[in-house]
Design a protein around this motif. Structure first.
Motif, PDB file in Angstrom:
ATOM      1  N   ILE A 313       0.965  -1.226  -0.136  1.00 56.59           N
ATOM      2  CA  ILE A 313      -0.175   0.103   0.224  1.00 56.59           C
ATOM      3  C   ILE A 313       0.852   1.141   0.109  1.00 56.59           C
ATOM      4  O   ILE A 313       1.833   1.430   0.895  1.00 56.59           O
ATOM      5  CB  ILE A 313      -1.063  -0.024   1.341  1.00 56.59           C
ATOM      6  CG1 ILE A 313      -1.977  -0.990   1.133  1.00 56.59           C
ATOM      7  CG2 ILE A 313      -1.657   1.379   1.395  1.00 56.59           C
ATOM      8  CD1 ILE A 313      -3.038  -1.251   2.192  1.00 56.59           C
ATOM      9  N   ALA A 314       0.772   2.259  -0.915  1.00 54.92           N
ATOM     10  CA  ALA A 314       1.708   3.276  -1.170  1.00 54.92           C
ATOM     11  C   ALA A 314       0.790   4.562  -0.857  1.00 54.92           C
ATOM     12  O   ALA A 314      -0.195   4.847  -1.769  1.00 54.92           O
ATOM     13  CB  ALA A 314       2.166   3.249  -2.775  1.00 54.92           C
ATOM     14  N   GLU A 315       0.753   5.410  -0.075  1.00 55.21           N
ATOM     15  CA  GLU A 315       0.184   6.707   0.105  1.00 55.21           C
ATOM     16  C   GLU A 315       1.259   7.797  -0.233  1.00 55.21           C
ATOM     17  O   GLU A 315       2.217   7.732   0.254  1.00 55.21           O
ATOM     18  CB  GLU A 315      -0.342   6.789   1.455  1.00 55.21           C
ATOM     19  CG  GLU A 315       0.476   6.848   2.779  1.00 55.21           C
ATOM     20  CD  GLU A 315      -0.274   6.888   4.018  1.00 55.21           C
ATOM     21  OE1 GLU A 315      -1.301   6.621   4.060  1.00 55.21           O
ATOM     22  OE2 GLU A 315       0.234   7.276   5.005  1.00 55.21           O
ATOM     23  N   CYS A 316       0.749   8.801  -0.699  1.00 50.10           N
ATOM     24  CA  CYS A 316       1.602   9.912  -0.807  1.00 50.10           C
ATOM     25  C   CYS A 316       1.947  10.933   0.114  1.00 50.10           C
ATOM     26  O   CYS A 316       3.045  11.431   0.240  1.00 50.10           O
ATOM     27  CB  CYS A 316       0.849  10.822  -2.230  1.00 50.10           C
ATOM     28  SG  CYS A 316       0.922   9.883  -3.535  1.00 50.10           S
ATOM     29  N   CYS A 317       1.023  11.142   1.132  1.00 51.95           N
ATOM     30  CA  CYS A 317       1.247  12.153   2.277  1.00 51.95           C
ATOM     31  C   CYS A 317       1.588  11.257   3.367  1.00 51.95           C
ATOM     32  O   CYS A 317       1.390  10.257   3.694  1.00 51.95           O
ATOM     33  CB  CYS A 317      -0.033  13.119   2.581  1.00 51.95           C
ATOM     34  SG  CYS A 317      -1.533  12.018   2.609  1.00 51.95           S
ATOM     35  N   SER A 349       5.010   5.669   2.490  1.00 49.37           N
ATOM     36  CA  SER A 349       4.758   6.886   2.176  1.00 49.37           C
ATOM     37  C   SER A 349       5.605   7.681   1.697  1.00 49.37           C
ATOM     38  O   SER A 349       6.489   7.674   1.674  1.00 49.37           O
ATOM     39  CB  SER A 349       3.842   7.263   3.607  1.00 49.37           C
ATOM     40  OG  SER A 349       5.090   7.320   4.484  1.00 49.37           O
ATOM     41  N   GLY A 350       4.846   8.964   1.154  1.00 47.11           N
ATOM     42  CA  GLY A 350       5.617  10.036   0.652  1.00 47.11           C
ATOM     43  C   GLY A 350       6.424   9.514  -0.556  1.00 47.11           C
ATOM     44  O   GLY A 350       5.944   8.950  -1.259  1.00 47.11           O
ATOM     45  N   MET A 351       7.583   9.783  -0.837  1.00 49.13           N
ATOM     46  CA  MET A 351       8.155   9.707  -1.965  1.00 49.13           C
ATOM     47  C   MET A 351       8.875   7.959  -1.919  1.00 49.13           C
ATOM     48  O   MET A 351       9.359   7.421  -2.996  1.00 49.13           O
ATOM     49  CB  MET A 351       9.616  10.503  -2.339  1.00 49.13           C
ATOM     50  CG  MET A 351       8.996  12.046  -2.305  1.00 49.13           C
ATOM     51  SD  MET A 351       8.135  12.259  -4.078  1.00 49.13           S
ATOM     52  CE  MET A 351       9.254  12.135  -5.139  1.00 49.13           C
ATOM     53  N   ASP A 352       8.772   7.260  -0.630  1.00 51.29           N
ATOM     54  CA  ASP A 352       9.469   6.112  -0.771  1.00 51.29           C
ATOM     55  C   ASP A 352       8.510   5.079  -1.617  1.00 51.29           C
ATOM     56  O   ASP A 352       7.225   4.939  -1.448  1.00 51.29           O
ATOM     57  CB  ASP A 352       9.430   5.644   0.917  1.00 51.29           C
ATOM     58  CG  ASP A 352      10.313   6.456   1.429  1.00 51.29           C
ATOM     59  OD1 ASP A 352      11.270   6.972   1.274  1.00 51.29           O
ATOM     60  OD2 ASP A 352      10.169   6.529   2.652  1.00 51.29           O
ATOM     61  N   PHE A 353       9.303   4.357  -2.467  1.00 47.94           N
ATOM     62  CA  PHE A 353       8.591   3.403  -3.376  1.00 47.94           C
ATOM     63  C   PHE A 353       9.882   2.495  -3.961  1.00 47.94           C
ATOM     64  O   PHE A 353      10.578   3.107  -4.416  1.00 47.94           O
ATOM     65  CB  PHE A 353       7.938   4.249  -4.538  1.00 47.94           C
ATOM     66  CG  PHE A 353       6.985   3.113  -5.424  1.00 47.94           C
ATOM     67  CD1 PHE A 353       5.668   3.086  -4.608  1.00 47.94           C
ATOM     68  CD2 PHE A 353       7.181   2.611  -6.360  1.00 47.94           C
ATOM     69  CE1 PHE A 353       4.909   2.183  -5.234  1.00 47.94           C
ATOM     70  CE2 PHE A 353       6.471   1.906  -6.957  1.00 47.94           C
ATOM     71  CZ  PHE A 353       5.174   1.504  -6.632  1.00 47.94           C
ATOM     72  N   PRO A 354       9.537   1.191  -3.332  1.00 53.42           N
ATOM     73  CA  PRO A 354      10.702   0.403  -3.882  1.00 53.42           C
ATOM     74  C   PRO A 354      11.056   0.359  -5.510  1.00 53.42           C
ATOM     75  O   PRO A 354       9.907   0.380  -6.153  1.00 53.42           O
ATOM     76  CB  PRO A 354      10.284  -0.938  -3.317  1.00 53.42           C
ATOM     77  CG  PRO A 354       8.726  -0.933  -3.215  1.00 53.42           C
ATOM     78  CD  PRO A 354       8.455   0.433  -2.810  1.00 53.42           C
ATOM     79  N   ALA A 368      -3.222  10.000  -4.666  1.00 53.02           N
ATOM     80  CA  ALA A 368      -2.229  10.776  -5.128  1.00 53.02           C
ATOM     81  C   ALA A 368      -2.547  12.358  -5.551  1.00 53.02           C
ATOM     82  O   ALA A 368      -2.012  12.704  -6.262  1.00 53.02           O
ATOM     83  CB  ALA A 368      -1.488  10.283  -6.255  1.00 53.02           C
ATOM     84  N   CYS A 369      -3.254  12.710  -4.454  1.00 52.11           N
ATOM     85  CA  CYS A 369      -3.491  14.285  -4.685  1.00 52.11           C
ATOM     86  C   CYS A 369      -2.342  15.315  -4.568  1.00 52.11           C
ATOM     87  O   CYS A 369      -2.378  16.240  -4.961  1.00 52.11           O
ATOM     88  CB  CYS A 369      -4.687  14.773  -4.052  1.00 52.11           C
ATOM     89  SG  CYS A 369      -4.407  14.446  -2.021  1.00 52.11           S
ATOM     90  N   MET A 370      -1.303  14.760  -3.782  1.00 50.06           N
ATOM     91  CA  MET A 370      -0.216  15.382  -3.362  1.00 50.06           C
ATOM     92  C   MET A 370       1.130  15.360  -4.726  1.00 50.06           C
ATOM     93  O   MET A 370       1.886  16.078  -4.518  1.00 50.06           O
ATOM     94  CB  MET A 370       0.341  15.090  -2.202  1.00 50.06           C
ATOM     95  CG  MET A 370      -0.841  15.213  -0.873  1.00 50.06           C
ATOM     96  SD  MET A 370      -1.158  16.823  -0.750  1.00 50.06           S
ATOM     97  CE  MET A 370       0.335  17.667  -0.080  1.00 50.06           C
ATOM     98  N   PHE A 371       1.002  14.389  -5.605  1.00 49.28           N
ATOM     99  CA  PHE A 371       1.792  14.078  -6.703  1.00 49.28           C
ATOM    100  C   PHE A 371       1.220  14.741  -8.175  1.00 49.28           C
ATOM    101  O   PHE A 371      -0.055  14.565  -7.903  1.00 49.28           O
ATOM    102  CB  PHE A 371       2.218  12.777  -6.775  1.00 49.28           C
ATOM    103  CG  PHE A 371       3.115  12.079  -5.584  1.00 49.28           C
ATOM    104  CD1 PHE A 371       3.746  12.949  -4.600  1.00 49.28           C
ATOM    105  CD2 PHE A 371       3.108  10.674  -5.072  1.00 49.28           C
ATOM    106  CE1 PHE A 371       4.345  12.742  -3.625  1.00 49.28           C
ATOM    107  CE2 PHE A 371       3.937  10.400  -4.079  1.00 49.28           C
ATOM    108  CZ  PHE A 371       4.529  11.260  -3.416  1.00 49.28           C
ATOM    109  N   ASN A 372       2.140  14.954  -8.692  1.00 48.76           N
ATOM    110  CA  ASN A 372       1.557  15.194 -10.322  1.00 48.76           C
ATOM    111  C   ASN A 372       1.462  13.806 -10.996  1.00 48.76           C
ATOM    112  O   ASN A 372       2.154  12.805 -10.401  1.00 48.76           O
ATOM    113  CB  ASN A 372       2.616  16.187 -10.718  1.00 48.76           C
ATOM    114  CG  ASN A 372       3.978  15.773 -10.916  1.00 48.76           C
ATOM    115  OD1 ASN A 372       4.626  14.882 -10.553  1.00 48.76           O
ATOM    116  ND2 ASN A 372       4.416  16.169 -12.144  1.00 48.76           N
ATOM    117  N   ARG A 373       0.684  14.141 -11.996  1.00 50.27           N
ATOM    118  CA  ARG A 373       0.534  12.720 -12.836  1.00 50.27           C
ATOM    119  C   ARG A 373       1.778  12.084 -13.319  1.00 50.27           C
ATOM    120  O   ARG A 373       1.912  10.974 -13.455  1.00 50.27           O
ATOM    121  CB  ARG A 373      -0.455  13.172 -14.017  1.00 50.27           C
ATOM    122  CG  ARG A 373      -0.906  11.878 -14.734  1.00 50.27           C
ATOM    123  CD  ARG A 373      -2.054  12.205 -15.901  1.00 50.27           C
ATOM    124  NE  ARG A 373      -2.436  10.920 -16.094  1.00 50.27           N
ATOM    125  CZ  ARG A 373      -2.184  10.375 -17.298  1.00 50.27           C
ATOM    126  NH1 ARG A 373      -1.122  10.938 -17.870  1.00 50.27           N
ATOM    127  NH2 ARG A 373      -2.779   8.974 -17.602  1.00 50.27           N
TER     128      ARG A 373
END
Length: 411
Positions: A313-317, A349-354, A368-373
């Motif tokens: 599960i990946a969340e942006c904020c 969370s945030g910019m962390d993504f493997p 992903a409302c906090m990230f651009n497309r």
């Protein structure tokens, strides 16, 4: 009244990232373009160590974010970490500027081809379908840059924009080149509600104001959706879940579209008028920020999951966990209820993504409302390349509640 600078969220601004070697003049060039000091400037290479972002407005482009990156030739012990941040900037960039300087030509002295590292980053950005403007900076040093201009034209097959951040020369030409590149960006024309509604359509927004709702304000997807509906000249009404039936009762006709929070999907679906279409903020953002078809396919793979599988599960904020947090509590609860308590669920969370997703059978991305497309699609493309299914909070919740086929999706 015109749109002010603070009206546009960062995620909806055109992201323009500057790449180049240490001391190539990236920071000075950004300061000259912005007309103010955004990044610290020094004659010592490596002054910019982290990503520096500045929201601003450029005539012809509109609201944008200028991103200053660390030099991609940083030899220090922290260089690898800084280059990883520069790679993140490449994932976010809607437009890119590669800054070449006499230091670029000097690279040939260590046995490499001139501009080899600049060309490597250029090719990386091209693979991401990111428009690139190539600059020959420091033209106030004509003896050093005249030969470099020819080298750039030979390597990149196009003459560079010639600039001097110190003399403030070529800045207008750089602005024009960026404006021309931005005109071709397809994402700039995307809409949150797509083709679901048009002018004069009645839309009902159902927005739970529970523990997750920020006190005194609405969450960003709700604000952006509401603003777009007003711009479309839709007739718009807002209510909370517990007032949903009372809201329907005062309307002269059923709403054409109901937009709700994904956690209230089931409740609203059971009570909505038959002729009213239903979607969620998260589902709308799945299409607005990502690949809705891929997300729907990914959600359907939930049926094949077992307790031996792992889900990411990946969340942006980044925020302090709440009692009924969707990503940490509600979604895991729904998944384990369907699949079993043995299901392993990891959360980032945030910019962390493997980079390596091979351990997972499914990735579930937030709205992903906090990230651009551009950045969200970099995650989608990474999952596709590794053949890992991916979905979104709202799409997954609709599937787990058995109403995915009944939810309206934008095109």
């Amino acid at each position: 009244m015109g749109t002010t600078l603070n009206d546009t969220p960062s995620a909806d601004r055109t992201h323009i990232a500057f790449f180049g070697r240490m001391n190539s003049g990236k920071s000075s060039l950004i300061n000259a373009l912005a007309g103010q000091q955004i990044s610290i400037v020094s004659g010592v290479g490596g002054t910019t160590t982290d990503l520096v972002k500045k929201p601003m407005e450029i005539h012809g482009i509109g609201p944008c974010v200028l991103i200053d990156t660390a030099g991609f030739d940083d030899p220090t012990t922290l260089g690898a970490s800084r280059i990883r941040l520069t790679q993140q900037a490449a994932q976010q960039a809607d437009l890119a500027v590669i800054v070449c300087s006499p230091e670029s030509a000097a690279a040939a002295e260590d046995g490499t081809e001139p501009l080899a590292e600049e060309k490597r980053w250029y090719d990386l950005l091209q693979k991401k379908n990111t428009p690139v403007v190539v600059v020959c900076n420091k033209t106030d040093l004509p003896a050093a840059t005249s030969r470099l201009t020819d080298q750039i034209a030979a390597v990149f097959l196009t003459p560079p924009i010639q600039t001097s951040a110190v003399a403030k020369e070529g800045i207008a030409e750089l602005r024009q080149a960026l404006t021309a590149a931005a005109a071709g960006l397809q994402d700039a024309q995307r809409m949150i509600t797509g083709d679901l509604v048009t002018s004069q359509d009645l839309v009902l927004l159902v927005m739970p104001q529970d523990i997750q709702a920020p006190k005194g304000r609405l969450i960003l997807p709700q604000v952006q959706t509401l603003r777009e509906l007003l711009d479309k000249k839709c007739l718009t009404m807002c209510t909370t879940t517990d007032q949903f039936e009372q809201a329907l009762a005062v309307l002269a006709q059923p709403p054409r579209l109901i937009i709700t929070d994904s956690q209230a999907f089931q409740t609203i679906y059971e009570r909505k008028p038959q002729q009213s279409r239903l979607t969620s903020f998260s589902t709308l953002f799945a299409a607005y920020k990502g690949d809705i078809s891929y997300f729907v396919q990914g959600a359907r793979t939930i049926a094949a999951l077992t307790e031996q599988d792992k889900v990411l599960i990946a969340e942006c904020c980044t925020h302090a966990p709440l009692e009924e947090d969707i990503g940490r509590v509600k979604l895991p609860r729904l998944l384990r209820k369907r699949i079993g308590e043995g299901l392993t669920i990891d959360l980032v969370s945030g910019m962390d993504f493997p980079n390596d997703l091979s351990a997972y059978r499914l990735v579930i991305q937030c709205g992903a409302c906090m990230f651009n497309r551009k950045y969200v699609m970099s995650r989608v493309n990474a999952a596709k390349a590794q053949k890992i299914p991916m979905t979104n909070y709202g799409v997954a919740i609709a599937y787990l509640n058995g109403i995915l086929d009944k939810v309206e999706l934008t095109r």
